[in-house]
Design an enzyme around this catalytic site. Structure first.
Site, mmCIF file in Angstrom:
data_model
loop_
_atom_site.group_PDB
_atom_site.id
_atom_site.type_symbol
_atom_site.label_atom_id
_atom_site.label_comp_id
_atom_site.label_asym_id
_atom_site.label_seq_id
_atom_site.Cartn_x
_atom_site.Cartn_y
_atom_site.Cartn_z
ATOM 1 N N HIS A 1 0.833 -1.193 0.000
ATOM 2 C CA HIS A 1 0.000 0.000 0.000
ATOM 3 C C HIS A 1 0.873 1.249 0.000
ATOM 4 O O HIS A 1 2.094 1.177 0.147
ATOM 5 C CB HIS A 1 -0.988 0.010 1.176
ATOM 6 C CG HIS A 1 -0.422 0.423 2.490
ATOM 7 N ND1 HIS A 1 -1.172 1.064 3.456
ATOM 8 C CD2 HIS A 1 0.820 0.303 3.027
ATOM 9 C CE1 HIS A 1 -0.428 1.300 4.514
ATOM 10 N NE2 HIS A 1 0.776 0.856 4.287
ATOM 11 N N HIS B 1 4.967 0.217 -0.296
ATOM 12 C CA HIS B 1 5.691 -0.701 0.579
ATOM 13 C C HIS B 1 4.704 -1.763 1.034
ATOM 14 O O HIS B 1 3.510 -1.659 0.765
ATOM 15 C CB HIS B 1 6.298 0.050 1.771
ATOM 16 C CG HIS B 1 5.270 0.712 2.636
ATOM 17 N ND1 HIS B 1 4.732 1.937 2.342
ATOM 18 C CD2 HIS B 1 4.653 0.298 3.769
ATOM 19 C CE1 HIS B 1 3.836 2.261 3.264
ATOM 20 N NE2 HIS B 1 3.768 1.276 4.147
ATOM 21 N N HIS C 1 3.263 -4.850 3.983
ATOM 22 C CA HIS C 1 3.178 -5.293 5.378
ATOM 23 C C HIS C 1 2.732 -6.751 5.401
ATOM 24 O O HIS C 1 1.997 -7.201 4.514
ATOM 25 C CB HIS C 1 2.136 -4.486 6.158
ATOM 26 C CG HIS C 1 2.485 -3.044 6.331
ATOM 27 N ND1 HIS C 1 3.480 -2.599 7.171
ATOM 28 C CD2 HIS C 1 1.963 -1.940 5.761
ATOM 29 C CE1 HIS C 1 3.559 -1.279 7.112
ATOM 30 N NE2 HIS C 1 2.644 -0.845 6.254
ATOM 31 N N ASP D 1 -4.677 -10.715 0.017
ATOM 32 C CA ASP D 1 -3.337 -11.315 0.034
ATOM 33 C C ASP D 1 -2.626 -11.132 -1.300
ATOM 34 O O ASP D 1 -3.163 -11.466 -2.364
ATOM 35 C CB ASP D 1 -3.431 -12.806 0.378
ATOM 36 C CG ASP D 1 -2.069 -13.403 0.700
ATOM 37 O OD1 ASP D 1 -1.237 -12.702 1.310
ATOM 38 O OD2 ASP D 1 -1.843 -14.572 0.352
ATOM 39 N N HIS D 2 -1.403 -10.579 -1.231
ATOM 40 C CA HIS D 2 -0.582 -10.297 -2.414
ATOM 41 C C HIS D 2 -1.271 -9.333 -3.371
ATOM 42 O O HIS D 2 -1.085 -9.414 -4.591
ATOM 43 C CB HIS D 2 -0.139 -11.590 -3.105
ATOM 44 C CG HIS D 2 0.913 -12.316 -2.317
ATOM 45 N ND1 HIS D 2 0.626 -13.005 -1.159
ATOM 46 C CD2 HIS D 2 2.250 -12.419 -2.485
ATOM 47 C CE1 HIS D 2 1.744 -13.514 -0.672
ATOM 48 N NE2 HIS D 2 2.740 -13.169 -1.450
HETATM 49 NI NI NI Z 1 2.388 1.052 5.631
#
Ligand code: NI
Length: 143
Positions: free
Chosen positions: A16, A41, A43, A81-82
């Site tokens: 995101h 980036h 998470h 996811d992904h």
């Molecule tokens: Ni973040």
């Protein structure tokens, strides 16, 4: 009468970028810091879903752990996811903050679970960031 609860843990990895078109480039940088990095980036998100114990919920339709796992996998894990959260239609007009993500996850789960059985949704975004939501009011549907 007291009511126990069960919390299940789910995981997904997603990218995101925190950015809003309501702010200038410089303002975005100041507000969101390195989370505004143009390249985005990722998470390893952890989602904690708490439901009232099926044995104590006053509903014949109460969901159990297997059913909750199915719902959470279909509605949450498979969706995010992904993926790039910024590309999700629900984030077309809002930033992909943890606060907004935990609200969206609640909204995706709550129609699938009998009234009042969903107690809490939490999202762990980083080691130090934890977001949670417990609904607008007991038994009240958010619109
Ligand atoms: Ni973040």
């Amino acid at each position: 009468m007291g009511q126990g609860s069960i919390t299940r843990r789910y995981r997904f990895c997603a990218a995101h970028r925190l950015h809003t078109d309501h702010l200038s480039v410089e303002e975005n940088r100041v507000v969101f810091g390195k989370c505004n990095n143009p390249n985005g980036h990722g998470h390893n998100y952890v989602v904690l879903v708490t439901i009232g114990c099926p044995s104590t919920v006053q509903s014949r339709q109460a969901v159990g752990i297997d059913e909750l796992d199915r719902i959470a996998t279909e509605r949450i894990v498979n969706r995010f996811d992904h993926h790039d959260l910024n590309q999700d239609p629900e984030f077309a007009t809002q930033t992909t903050t943890g606060e907004n993500l935990v609200l969206l996850i609640w909204d995706l789960l709550v129609p699938q679970i009998p009234d009042g059985q969903l107690k809490k949704v939490a999202v762990i975004e980083t080691r130090d960031n934890y977001f949670e939501y417990m609904g607008a009011a007991p038994f009240a549907a958010r619109s």
